[in-house]
Design an enzyme around this catalytic site. Sequence first.
Site, short mmCIF file in Angstrom:
data_model
loop_
_atom_site.label_atom_id
_atom_site.label_comp_id
_atom_site.label_asym_id
_atom_site.label_seq_id
_atom_site.Cartn_x
_atom_site.Cartn_y
_atom_site.Cartn_z
N HIS A 221 9.80 22.00 28.05
CA HIS A 221 9.98 21.78 26.62
C HIS A 221 10.32 20.31 26.38
CE1 HIS A 221 10.62 26.07 24.85
NE2 HIS A 221 9.64 26.03 25.75
N TYR B 97 16.90 26.08 16.58
CA TYR B 97 18.34 26.18 16.31
C TYR B 97 18.50 26.15 14.79
CZ TYR B 97 19.51 25.15 21.21
OH TYR B 97 19.65 25.20 22.56
N PRO C 35 27.60 28.56 23.97
CA PRO C 35 26.21 28.44 24.45
C PRO C 35 25.31 27.57 23.58
CG PRO C 35 26.60 30.60 23.49
CD PRO C 35 27.92 29.92 23.54
N LYS D 24 24.69 24.49 27.97
CA LYS D 24 25.27 23.69 29.05
C LYS D 24 25.97 24.51 30.13
CE LYS D 24 23.79 19.90 27.55
NZ LYS D 24 22.60 19.44 28.27
N TYR E 188 21.19 16.73 25.32
CA TYR E 188 20.53 18.02 25.52
C TYR E 188 19.77 18.05 26.85
CZ TYR E 188 18.47 22.50 24.23
OH TYR E 188 18.13 23.84 24.20
C1 PHB Z 1 18.77 31.37 25.83
O1 PHB Z 1 17.54 31.27 25.98
O2 PHB Z 1 19.42 32.39 26.16
C2 PHB Z 1 19.52 30.20 25.23
C3 PHB Z 1 18.81 29.02 24.95
C4 PHB Z 1 19.49 27.94 24.39
C5 PHB Z 1 20.85 28.06 24.11
C6 PHB Z 1 21.54 29.23 24.40
C7 PHB Z 1 20.87 30.31 24.96
O3 PHB Z 1 21.51 27.00 23.54
#
Ligand code: PHB
Length: 389
Positions: A72, A200, A292, A296, A384
């Site tokens: 990504h 997000y 989450p 990280k 990130y």
């Molecule tokens: C996930 O794919 O479970 C996931 C991805 C990004 C995040 C948190 C969880 O910030």
Amino acid sequence: MRVQVAIIGGGPSGLLLSQLLHRKGIDTIVLERKTREYVLGRIRAGILETGFVELMREAGVAERMDKECFVHDGTVISYGDIEFGINFKELTGSHVVVYGQTEVTRDLYDARDAMGGKIVFNADDIQIHGADSDTPYVTYQADGTGHRIDCDFVAGCDGFHGVSRQTIPLTVRREYEKVYPFGWLGVLSETPPVHDELIYAGSERGFALCSMRNENLSRYYIQCSLSDSADDWTDQAFWQELKRRIPAQYAATLITGPSVEKSIAALRSFVTEPMRWGRLFLCGDAAHIVPPTGAKGLNTAASDIHYLHNALLQFYEDHDSEGIDRYSEKALARIWKAERFSWSTTNLLHRFPEQNGFDLKMQKADIDFLRENKEAQSVFAQNYVGLPY
Ligand code: PHB
Ligand code: APR
């Protein structure tokens, strides 16, 4: 029995450290409280920084990941009817890899088996003795028998609820914690991802995240009340709420389906200092937890393992303790930056019960600045994709 390094915990941290050390001829044993199946049954995040990917390569366990992962180069951020992308590749020259933690753990177990790595499952009542001496040892119960492992060092990779952190006296430990007033309700569905990048989403109804595991396995989250339970949410209610929080174009094309896993996770920021006491070293969730939002958790475990693996090599190969003496300082320096990023992205995109009109204006101003300012996006992107080890 005697080993050079006794590793408590058979999650990603413990397995990766064991694999890396074994490849350098350092003898380890992993003591895991649960069964392998239980460990592999955990649904966790799946965003890997390139530093983690390099560690997996160094450990000789990257073959399936390289075949099956998704690269990504950016992510989508939305806030109400605002939507924009952050291009990691353009801003940092780097990217992240999407590959489920379950698969990482599975690959590590397979590699340990292939090398004949020593792993004890269902190890109960593990206790660490003499961590602040030159002759530490670990005791545990398994198959109804008591066991003792004498070792040079103990690596506490046993997660937030493990025994390792508790072994360090409260007179030595300093703990820092922030518990967030909401949780994440996560759903895994055998449906194609709604978009080829993560989304997000902040909204007046709360946060949402659209993620994935592969082209027909998607992972979605919505911010929820801590008083909720997963059973309170039908699949239909979950999909309806998710659609109300993400941009309309994605809500319109979202392919829903039955949840194959549905659970609620609490959010907390947590760090314990120091991450070393005598011959005991803490790694991963045993020492720190992040919300989450910044993806990280696994990636901070990885940098701990990078530092500790190299410190132990320096000790055994060069008879130099500089690495182990500086482990805690170096690991914490990176951990705190990851804690800050995870905390700030959580504040940026979630609704907090106590927010007033001014607070919401500040949140909106942060989003507008991030949308409009390439330098701000570069700071987000650098964090990130992963700060340097
Ligand atoms: C996930 O794919 O479970 C996931 C991805 C990004 C995040 C948190 C969880 O910030
Ligand atoms: N004795 C032995 N094993 C234990 C004990 C104990 N007292 N307590 C916990 N464990 C085991 C757990 O069963 C688990 O398999 O230690 C392991 C810890 O693994 P994780 O919690 O996954 O922590 P870590 O390996 O540091 O991985 C960090 O993975 O789990 C995610 O959210 C976590 O993303 C983070 C990353």
